[in-house]
Design an enzyme around this catalytic site. Structure first.
Site, PDB file in Angstrom:
ATOM      1  N   ALA A 235     -52.405  47.804 -30.688  1.00  0.00           N
ATOM      2  CA  ALA A 235     -52.305  46.662 -29.788  1.00  0.00           C
ATOM      3  C   ALA A 235     -50.962  45.986 -30.039  1.00  0.00           C
ATOM      4  CB  ALA A 235     -53.447  45.678 -30.054  1.00  0.00           C
ATOM      5  N   LYS A 236     -50.638  45.079 -29.143  1.00  0.00           N
ATOM      6  CA  LYS A 236     -49.354  44.373 -29.223  1.00  0.00           C
ATOM      7  C   LYS A 236     -49.101  43.771 -30.607  1.00  0.00           C
ATOM      8  CE  LYS A 236     -47.648  42.360 -24.964  1.00  0.00           C
ATOM      9  NZ  LYS A 236     -48.533  41.905 -23.902  1.00  0.00           N
ATOM     10  N   ARG A 237     -50.185  43.197 -31.175  1.00  0.00           N
ATOM     11  CA  ARG A 237     -50.011  42.469 -32.437  1.00  0.00           C
ATOM     12  C   ARG A 237     -49.540  43.370 -33.572  1.00  0.00           C
ATOM     13  NH1 ARG A 237     -54.903  43.781 -34.987  1.00  0.00           N
ATOM     14  NH2 ARG A 237     -56.297  44.535 -33.370  1.00  0.00           N
ATOM     15  N   GLY A 239     -47.022  45.169 -33.417  1.00  0.00           N
ATOM     16  CA  GLY A 239     -45.560  45.087 -33.392  1.00  0.00           C
ATOM     17  C   GLY A 239     -44.895  46.435 -33.161  1.00  0.00           C
TER      18      GLY A 239
END
Ligand code: GLU
Length: 303
Positions: A235-237, A239
């Site tokens: 996911a985006k988190r 990075g």
């Protein structure tokens, strides 16, 4: 034979999505077969044309091409409603008024996001239905026979489950994913479905729908997911997981990292998607095994 990649345009593609897309493309193109892209934008709230545009640009950027215009599910609701009507005419649907929370509480064996529907609304009386209908709009579910269905998956092997009463139409009137995907794969002549491992659990449901609608069952290849250091799906988190995040890294290194994680080239190879076609062999991907791919394994290639 025809392959496809069917992303939901609800955000940028991450390395896990790109890895699946690369494999889907290689499997089709290595055999000189058609390859389609379909936008699964059933949910108009979470989907956007801007995400779609970027996703297509990212696929092109890693060297993937596709045949014909990109099909959008948002433009095909009439087909899905016709399929739902066909099931209703066979007496195979019923209205469901449950919230997710009610389902979770009623489910005897709740496991993960792939919640099995316990059949709460299956056998309500007409009076009970009328009362429930006043409380909230109904979704429509399949009245599934309690029979096991086995998938012979190209990577995941043999997987058997008893399909539950899957949602066909959400309570906002939008056709459900499992129904739409079955209708579209058949309408587009897709014979090989390559997608993330997270959908293996839904595949028996889809095969059941194919059988009830008189549609052929494609070959399935479920690809292990890329996971972050926390073991959760990418996911985006986490990075640095989209092409935009990786601006400055040569695309051949990114494709090389994806290919290495698929067992196709040694780690650290820089390669184009086209160059991978020459000696592509799904057996090498299968030999890599079924374990998820740690993001760090990919990142090592450009660290
Ligand atoms: N649209 C789904 C996703 O992005 C994939 C569905 C499929 O490939 O069958 O997860």
């Amino acid at each position: 034979m025809t392959g496809r990649f069917a992303p939901s345009p609800t955000g940028p593609l991450h390395l896990g999505n790109l890895r699946t897309a690369l494999l889907a493309w290689l499997l089709a193109r290595a055999n000189g077969e058609p390859f389609l892209v379909r936008m699964e934008d059933l949910d108009r709230v979470t989907s956007s044309v801007e995400h779609e545009r970027r996703q297509l640009a990212d696929l092109a950027a890693i060297g993937l091409d596709w045949d014909g215009p990109v099909v959008r599910q948002s433009e095909r609701f009439d087909r899905y409603h016709a399929a739902i009507d066909a099931l209703t005419e066979q007496g195979l649907t019923y209205e469901c008024y449950c919230t997710r929370r009610e389902i979770r509480e009623a489910a005897r064996a709740p496991h993960g996001p792939d919640l099995t529907y316990p059949g709460t609304c299956r056998d309500l009386t007409a009076a009970q239905r009328a009362a429930r209908r006043r409380e909230r709009p109904a979704a429509l579910r399949l009245r599934a026979p309690a029979e096991p269905i086995t998938v012979e998956d190209g990577l995941a092997g043999s997987y058997t489950a008893v399909p539950d009463d899957v949602v066909l139409r959400r309570n906002d009137g939008v056709p459900a994913y499992n129904l739409a995907v079955v209708v579209d794969d058949a309408a587009q002549g897709v014979t090989t479905v390559v997608r993330g491992d997270d959908l293996l659990g839904s595949t028996p449901r889809q095969i059941l729908l194919q059988r009830l609608l008189g549609l052929p069952t494609p070959t399935y290849v479920h690809v292990p997911l890329v996971v972050g250091t926390d073991g959760e799906r990418l996911a985006k988190r986490h990075g640095a997981v989209t092409l935009e995040d990786l601006a400055g890294v040569p695309v051949e290194r990114i494709v090389g990292a994806l290919a290495a994680s698929l067992g196709l080239v040694p780690e650290g190879t820089a390669v184009t998607a086209g160059e991978l076609l020459d000696d592509f062999d799904l057996a090498r991907v299968a030999a890599r095994g079924r374990s998820p791919v740690p993001l760090a394994d990919l990142q090592r290639s450009w660290a």
